[in-house]
Motif scaffolding. Sequence first.
Motif, PDB file in Angstrom:
ATOM      1  N   ARG A 109      -3.568   1.849  -9.957  1.00 31.46           N
ATOM      2  CA  ARG A 109      -4.945   2.318  -9.744  1.00 31.46           C
ATOM      3  C   ARG A 109      -4.935   3.954  -9.111  1.00 31.46           C
ATOM      4  O   ARG A 109      -5.916   4.446  -9.285  1.00 31.46           O
ATOM      5  CB  ARG A 109      -5.428   1.237  -8.610  1.00 31.46           C
ATOM      6  N   SER A 110      -3.889   4.214  -8.448  1.00 32.16           N
ATOM      7  CA  SER A 110      -3.836   5.261  -7.679  1.00 32.16           C
ATOM      8  C   SER A 110      -3.595   6.442  -8.529  1.00 32.16           C
ATOM      9  O   SER A 110      -3.838   7.802  -8.249  1.00 32.16           O
ATOM     10  CB  SER A 110      -2.546   5.207  -6.634  1.00 32.16           C
TER      11      SER A 110
ATOM     12  N   ALA B 184       0.786  -1.314   0.103  1.00 33.94           N
ATOM     13  CA  ALA B 184      -0.055   0.230   0.014  1.00 33.94           C
ATOM     14  C   ALA B 184       0.798   1.385   0.032  1.00 33.94           C
ATOM     15  O   ALA B 184       0.487   2.204  -0.785  1.00 33.94           O
ATOM     16  CB  ALA B 184      -0.902  -0.053   1.170  1.00 33.94           C
ATOM     17  N   THR B 185       1.843   1.289   0.749  1.00 39.40           N
ATOM     18  CA  THR B 185       2.757   2.437   1.130  1.00 39.40           C
ATOM     19  C   THR B 185       3.521   2.755  -0.289  1.00 39.40           C
ATOM     20  O   THR B 185       3.482   3.911  -0.895  1.00 39.40           O
ATOM     21  CB  THR B 185       3.581   2.235   2.078  1.00 39.40           C
ATOM     22  N   LEU B 186       4.198   1.632  -0.655  1.00 40.05           N
ATOM     23  CA  LEU B 186       5.108   1.828  -2.111  1.00 40.05           C
ATOM     24  C   LEU B 186       4.416   2.169  -3.198  1.00 40.05           C
ATOM     25  O   LEU B 186       4.538   3.017  -4.094  1.00 40.05           O
ATOM     26  CB  LEU B 186       5.943   0.746  -2.184  1.00 40.05           C
ATOM     27  N   GLY B 187       3.273   1.555  -3.175  1.00 41.06           N
ATOM     28  CA  GLY B 187       2.142   1.756  -4.339  1.00 41.06           C
ATOM     29  C   GLY B 187       1.622   3.013  -4.537  1.00 41.06           C
ATOM     30  O   GLY B 187       1.642   3.828  -5.601  1.00 41.06           O
ATOM     31  N   THR B 188       1.230   3.510  -3.201  1.00 40.74           N
ATOM     32  CA  THR B 188       0.740   5.019  -3.056  1.00 40.74           C
ATOM     33  C   THR B 188       1.919   6.028  -3.461  1.00 40.74           C
ATOM     34  O   THR B 188       1.595   6.930  -4.229  1.00 40.74           O
ATOM     35  CB  THR B 188       0.509   5.241  -1.751  1.00 40.74           C
ATOM     36  N   LEU B 189       3.024   5.841  -3.066  1.00 40.00           N
ATOM     37  CA  LEU B 189       4.226   6.653  -3.186  1.00 40.00           C
ATOM     38  C   LEU B 189       4.506   6.794  -4.944  1.00 40.00           C
ATOM     39  O   LEU B 189       4.556   7.861  -5.599  1.00 40.00           O
ATOM     40  CB  LEU B 189       5.404   6.192  -2.617  1.00 40.00           C
ATOM     41  N   ILE B 190       4.589   5.450  -5.662  1.00 37.36           N
ATOM     42  CA  ILE B 190       4.752   5.391  -6.866  1.00 37.36           C
ATOM     43  C   ILE B 190       3.625   6.035  -7.757  1.00 37.36           C
ATOM     44  O   ILE B 190       3.841   6.826  -8.657  1.00 37.36           O
ATOM     45  CB  ILE B 190       4.883   3.967  -7.376  1.00 37.36           C
ATOM     46  N   GLY B 191       2.417   5.799  -7.474  1.00 38.60           N
ATOM     47  CA  GLY B 191       1.353   6.312  -8.048  1.00 38.60           C
ATOM     48  C   GLY B 191       1.146   8.060  -7.854  1.00 38.60           C
ATOM     49  O   GLY B 191       0.841   8.492  -8.870  1.00 38.60           O
ATOM     50  N   VAL B 192       1.419   8.363  -6.639  1.00 35.63           N
ATOM     51  CA  VAL B 192       1.442  10.047  -6.578  1.00 35.63           C
ATOM     52  C   VAL B 192       2.467  10.535  -7.377  1.00 35.63           C
ATOM     53  O   VAL B 192       2.227  11.482  -7.898  1.00 35.63           O
ATOM     54  CB  VAL B 192       1.664  10.095  -4.941  1.00 35.63           C
ATOM     55  N   ILE B 193       3.904   9.882  -7.520  1.00 36.57           N
ATOM     56  CA  ILE B 193       4.821  10.437  -8.332  1.00 36.57           C
ATOM     57  C   ILE B 193       4.458  10.423  -9.959  1.00 36.57           C
ATOM     58  O   ILE B 193       4.703  11.461 -10.399  1.00 36.57           O
ATOM     59  CB  ILE B 193       6.048   9.820  -8.149  1.00 36.57           C
TER      60      ILE B 193
ATOM     61  N   SER C 197      -8.144  -2.438  -8.843  1.00 37.30           N
ATOM     62  CA  SER C 197      -6.745  -2.827  -8.500  1.00 37.30           C
ATOM     63  C   SER C 197      -6.635  -4.320  -8.813  1.00 37.30           C
ATOM     64  O   SER C 197      -5.560  -4.787  -8.772  1.00 37.30           O
ATOM     65  CB  SER C 197      -6.423  -2.232  -7.263  1.00 37.30           C
ATOM     66  N   LEU C 198      -7.647  -5.105  -8.135  1.00 38.70           N
ATOM     67  CA  LEU C 198      -7.594  -6.523  -8.183  1.00 38.70           C
ATOM     68  C   LEU C 198      -7.436  -6.991  -9.887  1.00 38.70           C
ATOM     69  O   LEU C 198      -6.861  -7.989  -9.810  1.00 38.70           O
ATOM     70  CB  LEU C 198      -8.791  -7.076  -7.577  1.00 38.70           C
TER      71      LEU C 198
END
Length: 271
Positions: free
Chosen positions: A156-157, A86-95, A131-132
């Motif tokens: 997804r983010s 969740a954390t790394l996926g959010t970080l990459i998605g935000v960038i 995301s699934l």
Amino acid sequence: MPVLQGEQGPVWRHRTTKAQWLGWLGWLLAAMVFVACWQIMTVDTKWFFVEDAPKQAADLFSRAWPPKWSYVNTLWGALWDTINIATLGTLIGVIMAVPVAFLAARNTTPSHLVLRPFALFVIVASRSINSLIWALLLVAILGPGILAGIIAIALRSIGFVGKLLYEAIEEIDESQVEAVQATGASRAQVIDYGIVPQILPAFAGISVFRWDINIRESTILGLVGAGGIGLQLQSSLNVLAWSQVTVIFVLILATVIFSEWVSSTVRKNII
């Protein structure tokens, strides 16, 4: 509100007689649509199994309780993987979402005919696929593991963060931007000093909110092989270890409650 003349004087009514009949007609049509939809949905329903459902549910709960609390010691690694997904996926998605948002916003895009439609397409495509489903596709391409889960959460983010962020960019105070432009600042400086300070609180709130959502979504990605605690859930379901499933549900619930508290606390202090 209509006023009707009665024998004793004016009579106040909420609606006229015609409006009342139209209202009843609308309710009748809604009921007919509901009945038709219900018949279509239940045409293949085996009502014997529905009648037997309370007994089966009671039997399942009897096997799921009491929880096997000793099993929790084997879940910490999977839970940590879930949080990392969740954390790394959010970080990459935000960038990845930040440049997409600036390209999609009307007041910052360098091209309204090419780049803005492309950015909007990226946002819509990202938000259209769950995301699934992303995880299912990525597991087939990259193989099982948390890498597929991280990329699925990131893809997804992009749409979620990009949409909310470009709307925030379009709602900024243009007078501040014009003041920076009046100093002879370059385009990059205008964005840095005229736009970014205005959207920074919204950006932080959106990012934390998306991380909170991703915590929930990452708990089930293991069902398709994308790692995390969902993988342990799938294993327990396959062997009908319901007491272990209960422990996993409790741990997921505690994690979601914690992420909700973190999200609300951070957003309250930022916004």
